[in-house]
Design a protein around this motif. Structure first.
Motif, PDB file in Angstrom:
ATOM      1  N   LEU A 110      58.130  24.215  48.250  1.00  0.00           N
ATOM      2  CA  LEU A 110      58.135  24.151  49.705  1.00  0.00           C
ATOM      3  C   LEU A 110      57.469  22.863  50.171  1.00  0.00           C
ATOM      4  O   LEU A 110      56.854  22.139  49.393  1.00  0.00           O
ATOM      5  N   VAL A 111      57.590  22.573  51.453  1.00  0.00           N
ATOM      6  CA  VAL A 111      57.037  21.348  52.036  1.00  0.00           C
ATOM      7  C   VAL A 111      55.945  21.723  53.031  1.00  0.00           C
ATOM      8  O   VAL A 111      56.167  22.549  53.923  1.00  0.00           O
ATOM      9  N   LEU A 112      54.761  21.132  52.872  1.00  0.00           N
ATOM     10  CA  LEU A 112      53.679  21.308  53.826  1.00  0.00           C
ATOM     11  C   LEU A 112      53.898  20.338  54.972  1.00  0.00           C
ATOM     12  O   LEU A 112      54.131  19.146  54.755  1.00  0.00           O
ATOM     13  N   THR A 113      53.809  20.852  56.182  1.00  0.00           N
ATOM     14  CA  THR A 113      53.901  19.994  57.357  1.00  0.00           C
ATOM     15  C   THR A 113      52.753  20.331  58.300  1.00  0.00           C
ATOM     16  O   THR A 113      52.275  21.460  58.331  1.00  0.00           O
ATOM     17  N   GLY A 114      52.297  19.323  59.029  1.00  0.00           N
ATOM     18  CA  GLY A 114      51.185  19.502  59.961  1.00  0.00           C
ATOM     19  C   GLY A 114      51.491  18.829  61.279  1.00  0.00           C
ATOM     20  O   GLY A 114      52.629  18.450  61.541  1.00  0.00           O
ATOM     21  N   PRO A 115      50.480  18.631  62.114  1.00  0.00           N
ATOM     22  CA  PRO A 115      50.682  18.030  63.430  1.00  0.00           C
ATOM     23  C   PRO A 115      51.336  16.650  63.378  1.00  0.00           C
ATOM     24  O   PRO A 115      52.055  16.266  64.286  1.00  0.00           O
ATOM     25  N   THR A 136      65.268  22.825  53.729  1.00  0.00           N
ATOM     26  CA  THR A 136      66.172  22.706  54.885  1.00  0.00           C
ATOM     27  C   THR A 136      65.459  22.860  56.222  1.00  0.00           C
ATOM     28  O   THR A 136      66.087  22.864  57.259  1.00  0.00           O
ATOM     29  N   GLY A 137      64.121  23.013  56.197  1.00  0.00           N
ATOM     30  CA  GLY A 137      63.349  23.039  57.429  1.00  0.00           C
ATOM     31  C   GLY A 137      63.035  24.412  57.989  1.00  0.00           C
ATOM     32  O   GLY A 137      62.511  24.514  59.108  1.00  0.00           O
TER      33      GLY A 137
END
Length: 143
Positions: free
Chosen positions: A103-108, A135-136
């Motif tokens: 999975l992809v970690l995303t932040g602000p 895929t988001g």
């Protein structure tokens, strides 16, 4: 309402496309300090999504109602898409991704890192963070 509530259901089973970010944008526009919860209004079997879709996890000193409410008030929560899905936890100044390999970690500030491994500790910048599929689609969230 005379004042804004301290808790907001930002993730509901009816979030039909988990790549949409409108519920999260609404939360940030309403009150970014509000504590997010998900799956908070399951009614009965067969009436809506399966129980625990999504699931709010609360870190608390004990499992009593008072202990859980104190954990909620303190914002020690994480939300996952399901009871057995990946979870993103805040632990002090770190984030801990559990069951999140690939999975992809995303932040602000946007995407941060691809997760490699089933239990990964990462630096935890301020603001909410999510785990996304390639895929988001959102699969986990922590404030």
């Amino acid at each position: 309402m005379p004042r804004r509530p301290p808790l907001l259901e930002v993730w509901h089973w009816s979030w039909l496309d988990p790549s949409w970010t409108t519920p999260l944008s609404w939360w940030q526009a309403w009150d970014p300090a509000a504590i997010p919860v998900g799956g908070s209004d399951w009614h009965r079997p067969g009436s809506d999504a399966p129980l625990g879709t999504p699931t709010t996890w609360v870190s608390c000193a004990d499992a009593s109602a008072a202990g859980v409410l104190e954990g909620l008030r303190a914002g020690r929560v994480a939300i996952s898409a399901s009871r057995d899905g990946a979870v993103l936890l805040r632990d002090g100044d770190s984030l801990v991704a559990v069951g999140a390999d690939g999975l992809v970690l995303t932040g602000p500030a946007g995407p941060c890192k691809r997760i490699v491994g089933e239990l990964v500790r990462l630096p935890g910048a301020p603001g909410y963070h999510r785990l996304l599929t390639p895929t988001g689609a959102t699969v986990a969230l922590t404030p």
